[in-house]
Design a protein around this motif. Structure first.
Motif, PDB file in Angstrom:
ATOM      1  N   THR A  77       0.828  -1.195   0.000  1.00  9.57           N
ATOM      2  CA  THR A  77       0.000   0.000   0.000  1.00  9.57           C
ATOM      3  C   THR A  77       0.859   1.240   0.000  1.00  9.57           C
ATOM      4  O   THR A  77       1.616   1.441   0.939  1.00  9.57           O
ATOM      5  CB  THR A  77      -0.904   0.013   1.248  1.00  9.57           C
ATOM      6  OG1 THR A  77      -1.595  -1.226   1.320  1.00  9.57           O
ATOM      7  CG2 THR A  77      -1.882   1.134   1.223  1.00  9.57           C
ATOM      8  N   PRO A  78       0.752   2.096  -1.019  1.00 13.52           N
ATOM      9  CA  PRO A  78       0.081   1.823  -2.288  1.00 13.52           C
ATOM     10  C   PRO A  78       0.952   0.961  -3.191  1.00 13.52           C
ATOM     11  O   PRO A  78       2.150   0.859  -2.990  1.00 13.52           O
ATOM     12  CB  PRO A  78      -0.084   3.216  -2.886  1.00 13.52           C
ATOM     13  CG  PRO A  78       1.085   3.989  -2.361  1.00 13.52           C
ATOM     14  CD  PRO A  78       1.344   3.438  -0.978  1.00 13.52           C
ATOM     15  N   GLU A  94       1.735   0.966  -7.113  1.00 11.69           N
ATOM     16  CA  GLU A  94       1.559   1.684  -8.379  1.00 11.69           C
ATOM     17  C   GLU A  94       2.338   0.971  -9.465  1.00 11.69           C
ATOM     18  O   GLU A  94       3.481   0.576  -9.271  1.00 11.69           O
ATOM     19  CB  GLU A  94       2.039   3.136  -8.255  1.00 11.69           C
ATOM     20  CG  GLU A  94       1.139   3.976  -7.379  1.00 11.69           C
ATOM     21  CD  GLU A  94       1.492   5.452  -7.415  1.00 11.69           C
ATOM     22  OE1 GLU A  94       2.176   5.898  -8.356  1.00 11.69           O
ATOM     23  OE2 GLU A  94       1.066   6.149  -6.484  1.00 11.69           O
ATOM     24  N   CYS A 103       4.846   9.106  -0.845  1.00 10.02           N
ATOM     25  CA  CYS A 103       4.691   8.078   0.188  1.00 10.02           C
ATOM     26  C   CYS A 103       5.409   8.398   1.490  1.00 10.02           C
ATOM     27  O   CYS A 103       5.170   7.745   2.498  1.00 10.02           O
ATOM     28  CB  CYS A 103       5.202   6.740  -0.337  1.00 10.02           C
ATOM     29  SG  CYS A 103       4.257   6.106  -1.712  1.00 10.02           S
TER      30      CYS A 103
END
Length: 152
Positions: free
Chosen positions: A120-121, A123, A146
């Motif tokens: 998480t996350p 991408e 992040c």
């Protein structure tokens, strides 16, 4: 700590992140290898044939113990890290690789998305420009998003 890795380094970063789910700030990986591609498996099997029918085993022996199965390149045909990926928790930027790179198959990124739901996350940019400046900018933007400013 953030890890950034390309090809084998990306695979190693994934394995480290899976083994230490709370031990990383995040990882950016480029062209990870989660399993051998079909074409690479065929190449490994050709090497096994050479291993069994030529002096390849003897030529490699000085680099491996007698009982070391890793001396047989075809032992990698069934290698796969997908079962490890469910433990990923840190932010993860997974970049397929550069256009035309034979090691950047989309199947690895697709498998990563299936098995790393806890990252998480997570991408996975759809495409990557073929220059290192764009790649570096993509990685820096992800890390900045992040990481809280107090940690930058």
């Amino acid at each position: 700590m953030w890890l950034v890795g390309v090809r084998d380094g990306a695979t190693i970063a994934l394995l480290y992140a899976a083994a230490h789910p709370d031990g990383l700030a995040g990882a950016a990986i480029i062209a990870p290898q989660l399993f051998p591609e079909a074409t690479h498996s065929a190449q490994l099997l050709r090497v096994r044939a050479a291993f069994e029918t030529t002096d390849l085993r003897e030529r490699l022996a000085r680099y491996h113990d007698e009982d070391d199965d890793t001396a047989d390149p075809a032992s990698l045909v069934d290698w796969n890290i997908e079962d490890e990926l469910h433990r990923l928790r840190c932010p993860l930027l997974a970049i397929r690789g550069f256009p035309g790179d034979e090691y950047s198959a989309a199947t690895h990124i697709d498998a990563l998305k299936r098995h790393a739901a806890g990252a998480t996350p997570l991408e996975t940019p759809a495409r990557q420009d073929a220059d290192s400046v764009s790649l570096n900018r993509t990685i820096v933007r992800f890390i900045n998003r992040c990481t809280p400013l107090s940690q930058n």
